[in-house]
Design a protein around this motif. Sequence first.
Motif, PDB file in Angstrom:
ATOM      1  N   GLY A 256      -8.182   1.042  -2.223  1.00  0.00           N
ATOM      2  CA  GLY A 256      -7.617   2.252  -1.657  1.00  0.00           C
ATOM      3  C   GLY A 256      -6.162   2.455  -2.029  1.00  0.00           C
ATOM      4  N   SER A 257      -5.649   3.598  -1.626  1.00  0.00           N
ATOM      5  CA  SER A 257      -4.277   4.000  -1.915  1.00  0.00           C
ATOM      6  C   SER A 257      -3.958   5.187  -1.032  1.00  0.00           C
ATOM      7  N   ALA A 258      -2.731   5.676  -1.145  1.00  0.00           N
ATOM      8  CA  ALA A 258      -2.379   6.881  -0.393  1.00  0.00           C
ATOM      9  C   ALA A 258      -3.244   8.057  -0.831  1.00  0.00           C
ATOM     10  N   THR A 259      -3.651   8.057  -2.097  1.00  0.00           N
ATOM     11  CA  THR A 259      -4.501   9.138  -2.615  1.00  0.00           C
ATOM     12  C   THR A 259      -5.939   8.983  -2.163  1.00  0.00           C
ATOM     13  N   PRO A 261      -7.501   6.880   0.565  1.00  0.00           N
ATOM     14  CA  PRO A 261      -7.578   5.947   1.703  1.00  0.00           C
ATOM     15  C   PRO A 261      -9.015   5.653   2.120  1.00  0.00           C
ATOM     16  N   GLY A 262      -9.916   6.602   1.888  1.00  0.00           N
ATOM     17  CA  GLY A 262     -11.313   6.397   2.299  1.00  0.00           C
ATOM     18  C   GLY A 262     -11.953   5.196   1.631  1.00  0.00           C
ATOM     19  N   ALA A 263     -11.579   4.940   0.363  1.00  0.00           N
ATOM     20  CA  ALA A 263     -12.134   3.783  -0.334  1.00  0.00           C
ATOM     21  C   ALA A 263     -11.759   2.492   0.373  1.00  0.00           C
ATOM     22  N   ALA A 264     -10.547   2.439   0.879  1.00  0.00           N
ATOM     23  CA  ALA A 264     -10.106   1.249   1.615  1.00  0.00           C
ATOM     24  C   ALA A 264     -10.885   1.091   2.915  1.00  0.00           C
ATOM     25  N   VAL A 265     -11.036   2.183   3.654  1.00  0.00           N
ATOM     26  CA  VAL A 265     -11.757   2.134   4.929  1.00  0.00           C
ATOM     27  C   VAL A 265     -13.197   1.682   4.717  1.00  0.00           C
ATOM     28  N   LEU A 266     -13.836   2.203   3.658  1.00  0.00           N
ATOM     29  CA  LEU A 266     -15.239   1.876   3.406  1.00  0.00           C
ATOM     30  C   LEU A 266     -15.417   0.435   2.937  1.00  0.00           C
ATOM     31  N   SER A 267     -14.556  -0.016   2.035  1.00  0.00           N
ATOM     32  CA  SER A 267     -14.698  -1.385   1.548  1.00  0.00           C
ATOM     33  C   SER A 267     -14.397  -2.391   2.655  1.00  0.00           C
ATOM     34  N   VAL A 268     -13.415  -2.097   3.490  1.00  0.00           N
ATOM     35  CA  VAL A 268     -13.146  -2.963   4.626  1.00  0.00           C
ATOM     36  C   VAL A 268     -14.331  -2.944   5.596  1.00  0.00           C
ATOM     37  N   LEU A 278     -12.630 -12.985   9.271  1.00  0.00           N
ATOM     38  CA  LEU A 278     -11.370 -12.252   9.275  1.00  0.00           C
ATOM     39  C   LEU A 278     -11.222 -11.496   7.965  1.00  0.00           C
ATOM     40  N   VAL A 279     -10.681 -10.280   8.051  1.00  0.00           N
ATOM     41  CA  VAL A 279     -10.399  -9.470   6.875  1.00  0.00           C
ATOM     42  C   VAL A 279      -8.897  -9.212   6.821  1.00  0.00           C
ATOM     43  N   ARG A 280      -8.318  -9.484   5.662  1.00  0.00           N
ATOM     44  CA  ARG A 280      -6.915  -9.139   5.405  1.00  0.00           C
ATOM     45  C   ARG A 280      -6.907  -7.993   4.384  1.00  0.00           C
ATOM     46  N   TYR A 281      -6.237  -6.903   4.744  1.00  0.00           N
ATOM     47  CA  TYR A 281      -6.147  -5.756   3.841  1.00  0.00           C
ATOM     48  C   TYR A 281      -4.756  -5.697   3.219  1.00  0.00           C
ATOM     49  N   ALA A 282      -4.710  -5.367   1.912  1.00  0.00           N
ATOM     50  CA  ALA A 282      -3.430  -5.200   1.212  1.00  0.00           C
ATOM     51  C   ALA A 282      -3.497  -3.934   0.374  1.00  0.00           C
ATOM     52  N   GLY A 283      -2.686  -2.939   0.732  1.00  0.00           N
ATOM     53  CA  GLY A 283      -2.706  -1.717  -0.057  1.00  0.00           C
ATOM     54  C   GLY A 283      -2.032  -0.557   0.632  1.00  0.00           C
ATOM     55  N   GLY A 284      -2.102   0.586  -0.037  1.00  0.00           N
ATOM     56  CA  GLY A 284      -1.387   1.770   0.411  1.00  0.00           C
ATOM     57  C   GLY A 284      -2.071   2.552   1.504  1.00  0.00           C
ATOM     58  N   ALA A 285      -3.242   2.090   1.956  1.00  0.00           N
ATOM     59  CA  ALA A 285      -3.955   2.811   3.021  1.00  0.00           C
ATOM     60  C   ALA A 285      -4.002   1.986   4.296  1.00  0.00           C
ATOM     61  N   ARG A 286      -2.989   1.139   4.509  1.00  0.00           N
ATOM     62  CA  ARG A 286      -3.051   0.224   5.648  1.00  0.00           C
ATOM     63  C   ARG A 286      -3.073   0.949   6.985  1.00  0.00           C
ATOM     64  N   ASP A 287      -2.373   2.068   7.111  1.00  0.00           N
ATOM     65  CA  ASP A 287      -2.395   2.781   8.393  1.00  0.00           C
ATOM     66  C   ASP A 287      -3.796   3.288   8.710  1.00  0.00           C
ATOM     67  N   GLU A 288      -4.461   3.872   7.706  1.00  0.00           N
ATOM     68  CA  GLU A 288      -5.820   4.387   7.916  1.00  0.00           C
ATOM     69  C   GLU A 288      -6.797   3.257   8.211  1.00  0.00           C
ATOM     70  N   VAL A 289      -6.627   2.117   7.514  1.00  0.00           N
ATOM     71  CA  VAL A 289      -7.527   0.979   7.719  1.00  0.00           C
ATOM     72  C   VAL A 289      -7.392   0.441   9.138  1.00  0.00           C
ATOM     73  N   THR A 319      -4.999   3.702 -11.176  1.00  0.00           N
ATOM     74  CA  THR A 319      -4.884   3.032 -12.477  1.00  0.00           C
ATOM     75  C   THR A 319      -3.447   3.049 -12.996  1.00  0.00           C
ATOM     76  N   ASP A 320      -2.487   3.239 -12.094  1.00  0.00           N
ATOM     77  CA  ASP A 320      -1.094   3.252 -12.534  1.00  0.00           C
ATOM     78  C   ASP A 320      -0.553   1.821 -12.624  1.00  0.00           C
ATOM     79  N   GLU A 321       0.727   1.688 -12.931  1.00  0.00           N
ATOM     80  CA  GLU A 321       1.308   0.355 -13.131  1.00  0.00           C
ATOM     81  C   GLU A 321       1.309  -0.464 -11.849  1.00  0.00           C
ATOM     82  N   GLN A 322       1.518   0.196 -10.714  1.00  0.00           N
ATOM     83  CA  GLN A 322       1.474  -0.542  -9.452  1.00  0.00           C
ATOM     84  C   GLN A 322       0.079  -1.125  -9.214  1.00  0.00           C
ATOM     85  N   ALA A 323      -0.950  -0.333  -9.517  1.00  0.00           N
ATOM     86  CA  ALA A 323      -2.319  -0.824  -9.365  1.00  0.00           C
ATOM     87  C   ALA A 323      -2.580  -1.992 -10.306  1.00  0.00           C
TER      88      ALA A 323
END
Length: 489
Positions: A256-259, A261-268, A278-289, A319-323
């Motif tokens: 997931g990412s700010a763009t 966030p749903g992918a993060a919610v679904l994979s989590v 336990l699940v640890r999430y790391a990414g730009g959609a942490r608030d939504e997760v 797919t940017d440099e941060q990713a």
Amino acid sequence: MRPVWRVADVRAAEAALMATVPPGTLMQRAAAGLARRCALLLTERGGVYAAPVLLLVGSGDNGGDALYAGARLARRGAAVSALLLTPDRVHAEGLAALRAAGGRVVARPPAVVDVVLDGIVGIGGRGGLRETAEQLAASLLRHRGRDGERATVVAVDVPSGVAVDTGAVPLTPSGRPNAVRADVTVAFGALKPALAVGPAAALAGEVELVDIGLAPWLRGSPALHVVEWSDVADWYPGLGPTSEKYSRGVVGVATGSATYPGAAVLSVGGALAGPTGLVRYAGGARDEVVREHPSVIATGRVSDAGRVQAWVCGSGLGTDEQAATELRTVLATPVPVVLDADALTLLVDGSLADQLRQRDAPIVVTPHDREFTRLCGEEPGADRVAATLRLAAWMNAVVLLKGDRTVVGTPDGRAYVNPTGTPALATGGTGDVLAGLLGSLLAAGLPAERAAAAAAYLHGLAGREAARGGPVTAPDVAVALRPVLARLP
């Protein structure tokens, strides 16, 4: 797991077995099993006596199996007709047995048919059906039985026209499958690849395996294995009185990412449904997760996430440099990883691919066909098992090639196929759920190939469960995983 055997292996086993039994024994065993299944089908449609049965008879042993089965049905009172596609090459003894039992040869199909036996082409067939056979196969959908319902089509060993060793199905010029579409396939001695993988598997209908004594004579390694519920139940990590969240495994999810966030919610969500504690999430959609899954520990970067036993990376990552930096960090860890979606796109970069191949810890990649093509420069093609194994060897990774019959391949040449796939899963985000579940299984300690095979199996069952309520969305699949997993011991 059920082994699936190539034609050459089946042929060799048949030859070895036939050398130990009287001539014609194997054909009689096959015909007995075929006739038994047809009789059961006829019983469901009003009984065997006077039931109209049509045999489509090609040359060779496949046609002989159909003729001997027809003779058995005729002796029970069925009205059996045989349409001979190659009269000059028909199995003579089988035809004599049919006639002696009261069956008849016809020039065209009767008006009313309860059951059609497809004995046109067996495991030696190549290149689809010839024109006359193709026309007959296309006409089967028009036949009706005594009850007014469509005739039940029973394939003899394999549906005629399919590529037996790959599961490919040739097409007619108009784009139709140039093969028989069966409701039931009665296979003899061993499952063949066309009954388990590729578009041919969808043409086989319900598959019944008849034991003709072949198993002790099958040598070498099966082409692949079909995963069953009992396998998944045996593999699945259980809970004990001393279990706690860390001993059950911790899975990291970098999706997931700010763009997206749903992918993060679904994979989590997929990861939480699995066996880890336990699940640890790391990414730009942490608030939504965290809003959706408050039990998750969330951070912004993989490097800040803390200790995990497996990582899931890629879904909606971008797919940017941060990713790319996050993917490099995941690949630098010494734990198993699942790479999905955007992570696969990033792997087209040669440096990341090199880093992946140099890892010692297990890797599972989960491409669909378009992602496979980007990774390999070519489509999977007709032989999906061979394509999966080539990619697995090149990447030094377990490959889960998504599809109606998802294939799992290992770098050392083992292949598994999932029988629970459903078109209901062909919707956005369901792959994110699958990736999360797979990561959870890895973190709980399953070997990579078992984790991949089990995740595909359970994900397919969840798709079927969700489809009972109508059109399926990815959140439906994540929710449906829970009652599916609750059935495990």
